[in-house]
Enzyme design. Structure first.
Site, PDB file in Angstrom:
ATOM      1  N   PHE A  26     -39.614  39.264  11.486  1.00 54.95           N
ATOM      2  CA  PHE A  26     -39.249  37.861  11.313  1.00 54.95           C
ATOM      3  C   PHE A  26     -39.067  37.198  12.674  1.00 54.95           C
ATOM      4  CE2 PHE A  26     -36.595  34.177  10.518  1.00 54.95           C
ATOM      5  CZ  PHE A  26     -37.324  33.590   9.492  1.00 54.95           C
ATOM      6  N   ASP A  71     -38.623  28.429  11.949  1.00 52.03           N
ATOM      7  CA  ASP A  71     -37.176  28.358  11.726  1.00 52.03           C
ATOM      8  C   ASP A  71     -36.622  29.567  10.991  1.00 52.03           C
ATOM      9  OD1 ASP A  71     -38.512  27.540   9.223  1.00 52.03           O
ATOM     10  OD2 ASP A  71     -36.457  27.272   8.511  1.00 52.03           O
ATOM     11  N   ASP A 127     -48.459  27.255  11.140  1.00 55.62           N
ATOM     12  CA  ASP A 127     -47.689  28.018  12.125  1.00 55.62           C
ATOM     13  C   ASP A 127     -47.932  29.518  11.992  1.00 55.62           C
ATOM     14  OD1 ASP A 127     -46.365  28.197   9.681  1.00 55.62           O
ATOM     15  OD2 ASP A 127     -44.392  27.640  10.455  1.00 55.62           O
ATOM     16  N   LYS A 177     -49.565  37.743  10.542  1.00 55.57           N
ATOM     17  CA  LYS A 177     -48.974  39.077  10.373  1.00 55.57           C
ATOM     18  C   LYS A 177     -49.948  39.893   9.521  1.00 55.57           C
ATOM     19  CE  LYS A 177     -44.136  37.445  10.226  1.00 55.57           C
ATOM     20  NZ  LYS A 177     -42.954  37.306   9.349  1.00 55.57           N
ATOM     21  N   ASP A 209     -48.268  34.861   6.654  1.00 50.37           N
ATOM     22  CA  ASP A 209     -47.482  36.062   6.372  1.00 50.37           C
ATOM     23  C   ASP A 209     -48.138  36.769   5.184  1.00 50.37           C
ATOM     24  OD1 ASP A 209     -45.352  37.666   5.177  1.00 50.37           O
ATOM     25  OD2 ASP A 209     -43.940  36.659   6.469  1.00 50.37           O
ATOM     26  N   GLY A 241     -43.209  23.639  10.105  1.00 49.44           N
ATOM     27  CA  GLY A 241     -43.374  24.684  11.110  1.00 49.44           C
ATOM     28  C   GLY A 241     -44.440  24.463  12.162  1.00 49.44           C
ATOM     29  N   ARG A 266     -35.981  25.983  15.565  1.00 50.21           N
ATOM     30  CA  ARG A 266     -37.342  25.476  15.799  1.00 50.21           C
ATOM     31  C   ARG A 266     -37.550  24.977  17.229  1.00 50.21           C
ATOM     32  NH1 ARG A 266     -39.746  24.801  10.691  1.00 50.21           N
ATOM     33  NH2 ARG A 266     -38.348  24.169   9.020  1.00 50.21           N
TER      34      ARG A 266
HETATM   35  P1  IMP Z   1     -46.834  33.113   3.361  1.00 47.98           P
HETATM   36  O1  IMP Z   1     -47.111  32.270   2.152  1.00 47.98           O
HETATM   37  O2  IMP Z   1     -46.098  34.372   2.980  1.00 47.98           O
HETATM   38  O3  IMP Z   1     -48.085  33.408   4.154  1.00 47.98           O
HETATM   39  O4  IMP Z   1     -45.792  32.349   4.250  1.00 47.98           O
HETATM   40  C1  IMP Z   1     -46.172  31.344   5.088  1.00 47.98           C
HETATM   41  C2  IMP Z   1     -45.005  30.471   5.498  1.00 47.98           C
HETATM   42  O5  IMP Z   1     -43.779  31.182   5.533  1.00 47.98           O
HETATM   43  C3  IMP Z   1     -45.238  29.961   6.886  1.00 47.98           C
HETATM   44  O6  IMP Z   1     -45.896  28.718   6.869  1.00 47.98           O
HETATM   45  C4  IMP Z   1     -43.852  29.862   7.452  1.00 47.98           C
HETATM   46  O7  IMP Z   1     -43.320  28.587   7.204  1.00 47.98           O
HETATM   47  C5  IMP Z   1     -43.052  30.889   6.708  1.00 47.98           C
HETATM   48  N1  IMP Z   1     -42.893  32.134   7.496  1.00 47.98           N
HETATM   49  C6  IMP Z   1     -43.572  33.295   7.375  1.00 47.98           C
HETATM   50  N2  IMP Z   1     -43.170  34.219   8.254  1.00 47.98           N
HETATM   51  C7  IMP Z   1     -42.190  33.637   8.972  1.00 47.98           C
HETATM   52  C8  IMP Z   1     -41.363  34.090  10.075  1.00 47.98           C
HETATM   53  O8  IMP Z   1     -41.446  35.224  10.577  1.00 47.98           O
HETATM   54  N3  IMP Z   1     -40.474  33.172  10.556  1.00 47.98           N
HETATM   55  C9  IMP Z   1     -40.339  31.925  10.055  1.00 47.98           C
HETATM   56  N4  IMP Z   1     -41.091  31.458   9.037  1.00 47.98           N
HETATM   57  C10 IMP Z   1     -42.005  32.306   8.495  1.00 47.98           C
HETATM   58 MG    MG Z   2     -45.029  26.814   7.335  1.00 48.56          MG
END
Ligand code: IMP
Ligand code: MG
Length: 179
Positions: A155, A162, A103, A134, A106, A48, A168
């Protein structure tokens, strides 16, 4: 509003390229200022962060090294919660000032896991640089030293991010349309 169809879902532009690049330059200047004399090692997280890293690091003007790492936690549009291992840590990070380039943060679970893994290798410091955060989705506390933009808990795709592997390759960032 410019639309983008990725597989079965439609998206609309939410952050245009010019705004992204403005924030990327701001953060690059902050890193350049803070990391002067530290010869940092940047670790962009694939897949990403590839586009963000390319734009960011062209604006970082101090000597540095760049080495890519990979890991993933997402399937479709929802976090699986199952974090895969950090792969491809090719550089010895002992005593180095490491900057993780991600990237999007979340839930924060991926980043928390990554920091924990990297700390075992005794770097001098670990900084996190995220294109997007976020804040309403965060489930764990993560130190975020550099961030370009905060976004709502929607999202998104584009500029490296992606949906199921697609979407992407755009200059702008798009948000999923709610039917
Ligand atoms: P986390 O572990 O929940 O913080 O997720 C992080 C990873 O999930 C990021 O590095 C992204 O690859 C993916 N991700 C989180 N939110 C999104 C989104 O809105 N679109 C696409 N990929 C996301
Ligand atoms: Mg990622």
């Amino acid at each position: 509003m410019e639309k983008l169809q990725v597989k079965d879902k439609s998206f609309a532009v939410s952050i245009p390229e010019a705004k992204i690049l403005e924030q990327v330059r701001r953060v690059a200047a902050e890193i350049t200022r803070d990391m002067e004399g530290k010869d940092p090692l940047f670790l962009p997280v694939l897949n990403g962060a590839f586009m963000f890293a390319a734009d960011l690091l062209r604006e970082v003007t101090i000597p540095c090294e760049i080495s890519f790492i990979k890991l993933a936690s997402y399937a479709g549009t929802h976090s699986t919660g199952a974090i895969r291992e950090v792969i491809g840590l090719a550089k010895d990070i002992t005593g180095r000032h490491v900057v993780i380039v991600e990237d999007i943060i979340d839930s924060g679970l991926t980043m928390a896991h990554m920091i924990e893994t990297l700390e075992k290798h005794n770097p001098a410091s670990i900084s996190v640089c995220a294109l997007l955060v976020k804040p309403d989705a965060l489930k764990v506390e993560v130190p975020i030293h550099y961030r370009c933009m905060d976004i709502p808990n929607d999202f998104i795709v584009g500029y490296g991010l992606d949906y199921d592997g697609f979407g992407r390759n755009t200059r702008d960032i798009y948000t999923l349309c709610k039917e």
